[in-house]
Design a protein around this motif. Structure first.
Motif, PDB file in Angstrom:
ATOM      1  N   TYR A   1     -23.432 -80.704 -47.389  1.00  0.00           N
ATOM      2  CA  TYR A   1     -23.206 -79.480 -48.169  1.00  0.00           C
ATOM      3  C   TYR A   1     -23.523 -79.742 -49.653  1.00  0.00           C
ATOM      4  O   TYR A   1     -23.044 -80.726 -50.229  1.00  0.00           O
TER       5      TYR A   1
ATOM      6  N   ALA B   1     -23.673 -71.637 -52.068  1.00  0.00           N
ATOM      7  CA  ALA B   1     -22.676 -70.569 -51.963  1.00  0.00           C
ATOM      8  C   ALA B   1     -23.305 -69.213 -52.271  1.00  0.00           C
ATOM      9  O   ALA B   1     -22.990 -68.200 -51.623  1.00  0.00           O
TER      10      ALA B   1
ATOM     11  N   ALA C   1     -25.209 -68.116 -49.302  1.00  0.00           N
ATOM     12  CA  ALA C   1     -24.277 -67.613 -48.273  1.00  0.00           C
ATOM     13  C   ALA C   1     -23.813 -66.203 -48.612  1.00  0.00           C
ATOM     14  O   ALA C   1     -23.741 -65.330 -47.745  1.00  0.00           O
TER      15      ALA C   1
ATOM     16  N   LEU D   1     -22.455 -64.130 -45.621  1.00  0.00           N
ATOM     17  CA  LEU D   1     -21.753 -65.147 -44.825  1.00  0.00           C
ATOM     18  C   LEU D   1     -20.465 -65.611 -45.493  1.00  0.00           C
ATOM     19  O   LEU D   1     -19.655 -66.295 -44.889  1.00  0.00           O
ATOM     20  N   CYS D   2     -20.309 -65.295 -46.776  1.00  0.00           N
ATOM     21  CA  CYS D   2     -19.056 -65.667 -47.442  1.00  0.00           C
ATOM     22  C   CYS D   2     -18.722 -64.608 -48.482  1.00  0.00           C
ATOM     23  O   CYS D   2     -19.526 -63.712 -48.753  1.00  0.00           O
TER      24      CYS D   2
ATOM     25  N   TRP E   1     -29.873 -75.276 -43.603  1.00  0.00           N
ATOM     26  CA  TRP E   1     -28.901 -75.251 -44.714  1.00  0.00           C
ATOM     27  C   TRP E   1     -27.463 -75.349 -44.205  1.00  0.00           C
ATOM     28  O   TRP E   1     -27.128 -74.815 -43.153  1.00  0.00           O
TER      29      TRP E   1
ATOM     30  N   LEU F   1     -23.986 -73.956 -45.123  1.00  0.00           N
ATOM     31  CA  LEU F   1     -23.496 -72.856 -45.955  1.00  0.00           C
ATOM     32  C   LEU F   1     -21.998 -72.659 -45.779  1.00  0.00           C
ATOM     33  O   LEU F   1     -21.475 -72.773 -44.657  1.00  0.00           O
TER      34      LEU F   1
ATOM     35  N   ARG G   1     -18.506 -70.702 -45.377  1.00  0.00           N
ATOM     36  CA  ARG G   1     -18.109 -69.412 -44.780  1.00  0.00           C
ATOM     37  C   ARG G   1     -16.824 -68.895 -45.386  1.00  0.00           C
ATOM     38  O   ARG G   1     -16.635 -67.712 -45.601  1.00  0.00           O
TER      39      ARG G   1
ATOM     40  N   ALA H   1     -17.394 -74.862 -43.796  1.00  0.00           N
ATOM     41  CA  ALA H   1     -18.835 -74.579 -43.895  1.00  0.00           C
ATOM     42  C   ALA H   1     -19.433 -74.827 -42.513  1.00  0.00           C
ATOM     43  O   ALA H   1     -18.822 -75.511 -41.691  1.00  0.00           O
TER      44      ALA H   1
ATOM     45  N   HIS I   1     -28.332 -73.255 -40.803  1.00  0.00           N
ATOM     46  CA  HIS I   1     -28.802 -71.920 -41.182  1.00  0.00           C
ATOM     47  C   HIS I   1     -30.256 -71.948 -41.673  1.00  0.00           C
ATOM     48  O   HIS I   1     -30.604 -72.765 -42.522  1.00  0.00           O
TER      49      HIS I   1
END
Ligand SMILES: NC(=O)c1ccc[n+]([C@@H]2O[C@H](COP(=O)([O-])OP(=O)(O)OC[C@H]3O[C@@H](n4cnc5c(N)ncnc54)[C@H](O)[C@@H]3O)[C@@H](O)[C@H]2O)c1
Ligand SMILES: [Zn+2]
Length: 358
Positions: free
Chosen positions: A244, A274, A277, A282-283, A329, A331, A333, A338, A342
């Motif tokens: 990450y 981030a 994402a 996704l986040c 990736w 990513l 969440r 994470a 992706h």
């Protein structure tokens, strides 16, 4: 002092975290009952290696220290050769033991020497900086660089023990200490919500290198990494989560000719990941903001060095985690979780990287 027992396919081993661990180190090495002990260190941390040598001698064992030059150059074939020649001079046989005293480079080099000498001798790791305590000393990856690529030659070789003596951090330059928190924030965001809260709440004590608090933090990072490594010792899948922040981070390191510290590059990479994402739904925006605030609070600013976005973007597919040109990736969440694998449209990566470098 805290002690974890980590399992690996080749047996379990203790990781001891605390302050002034001479007694524990002596007990660890005595239990291994080695026929010989060889210590490898670099010139900056030699004083700590001398302390380790005294401890070993007090246990009635003979030992000697080999000092490698400071820096990434030490992870080379010629330095490996020097270390192996040292082991030969010290008559380290199959029953012998190598002790690596230093940061990640010494650990990688000495660990690899231990893996190949006599087809493998035991290894005790004494990480001396925060980065090595929370990351490189755990997981059994060892190696040196190829002529053109990093960590190209290596082996999985688990240590017989890891002794993380927080007293060593006294001599660590402030910037190295602070930058290592990027990896700590990585574990927090990708794997451990409780660690995230702890980092937020105890920032003053942690920035002041309070030993009791550091012990808790290093423990949680080691536990987080160990959990993943146990699932995927040879990096076939889940271990990718530890990457990450490293996709854009490694690319930034490459694009700046490695003039930026690894920690700062990873912090940049986490900010980028981030935002990707968030753009992919996704986040939450809150995650992006909380992570930004925590990184800034630990002195990891969002100001990136002046780099041409195209240079950084073209460095991404060359990352070793890239498979057939595609980047998988990692990513986030939600805070503390994470996931990986992706596929991100390259136009989106370009947009976010360009903005992050503006
Ligand atoms: N094996 C793994 O799983 C793994 C994981 C991450 C990184 N790595 C590798 O680790 C390396 C980077 O690690 P690093 O930054 O720890 O490298 P390093 O060993 O070069 O340490 C960084 C610097 O800090 C100095 N230092 C260490 N402890 C000190 C102390 N207590 N007081 C004063 N100075 C001290 C070192 O002499 C060195 O100059 C890279 O080569 C990377 O590939 C390996
Ligand atoms: Zn890293």
């Amino acid at each position: 002092m805290v002690r974890l027992i980590l399992d690996s396919s080749t047996g379990s081993y203790p990781v001891i975290i605390g302050s002034s661990l001479n007694r524990e180190l002596r007990a660890v090495v005595t239990r291994l009952d080695p026929t010989g002990v060889a210590i490898v260190t670099d010139s900056n941390v030699r004083p700590w290696a001398v302390k380790v040598a005294k401890t070993i001698k007090r246990a009635g064992l003979k030992t000697a220290i080999h000092v490698v030059p400071v820096g990434e150059r030490s992870k080379s074939m010629s330095q490996l050769h020097e270390v192996l020649a040292f082991l030969e001079r010290q008559r380290i046989d199959r029953g012998g033991c190598v002790i690596a005293v230093g940061g990640g480079r010494v650990g990688d080099l000495a660990g690899f020497a231990a893996a190949v000498w006599q087809r493998g001798v035991r290894l005790v790791t004494v990480p001396t900086n925060l980065l090595a305590m929370v990351d490189s000393s755990i997981g059994g990856k060892t190696g040196i660089n190829g002529t053109r690529s990093k960590n190209a030659i290596g082996a999985f070789w688990q240590p017989s023990a890891v002794v993380s003596d927080l007293a060593c951090l006294e001599t660590l330059p402030a910037a190295d200490y602070r930058d290592a928190f990027a990896e700590v924030v990585k574990y927090a965001v990708a794997m451990d919500r409780g660690l995230f809260d702890l980092l937020q709440k105890e920032r003053p004590r942690l920035l002041a290198a309070d030993r009791a608090m550091l012990e808790r933090v290093v423990f949680r990072c080691v536990a987080a990494k160990a959990l993943i490594v146990a699932k995927d010792e040879r990096e076939k899948g889940p271990r990718a989560i530890l990457n990450y922040g490293h996709t854009a981070g490694h690319a930034l390191e490459a694009a700046t000719g490695f003039r930026i510290s690894h920690g700062r590059a990873v912090a940049f990479g986490m900010r980028v990941a981030a935002r990707i994402a968030l753009s992919m739904d996704l986040c939450s925006k809150r995650l992006v903001e909380s992570q930004d605030a925590l990184l800034t609070a630990y002195g990891l600013p969002d100001k990136a060095p002046r780099v041409d976005p195209s240079r950084l973007l073209s460095a991404i597919p060359r990352d070793k985690k890239a498979r057939r040109g595609k980047v998988a990736w990692v990513l986030p969440r939600r805070l503390g979780h994470a996931d990986f694998g992706h596929a991100v449209p390259s136009a989106l990566v370009r947009r976010i990287v360009t903005r992050a470098l503006a």
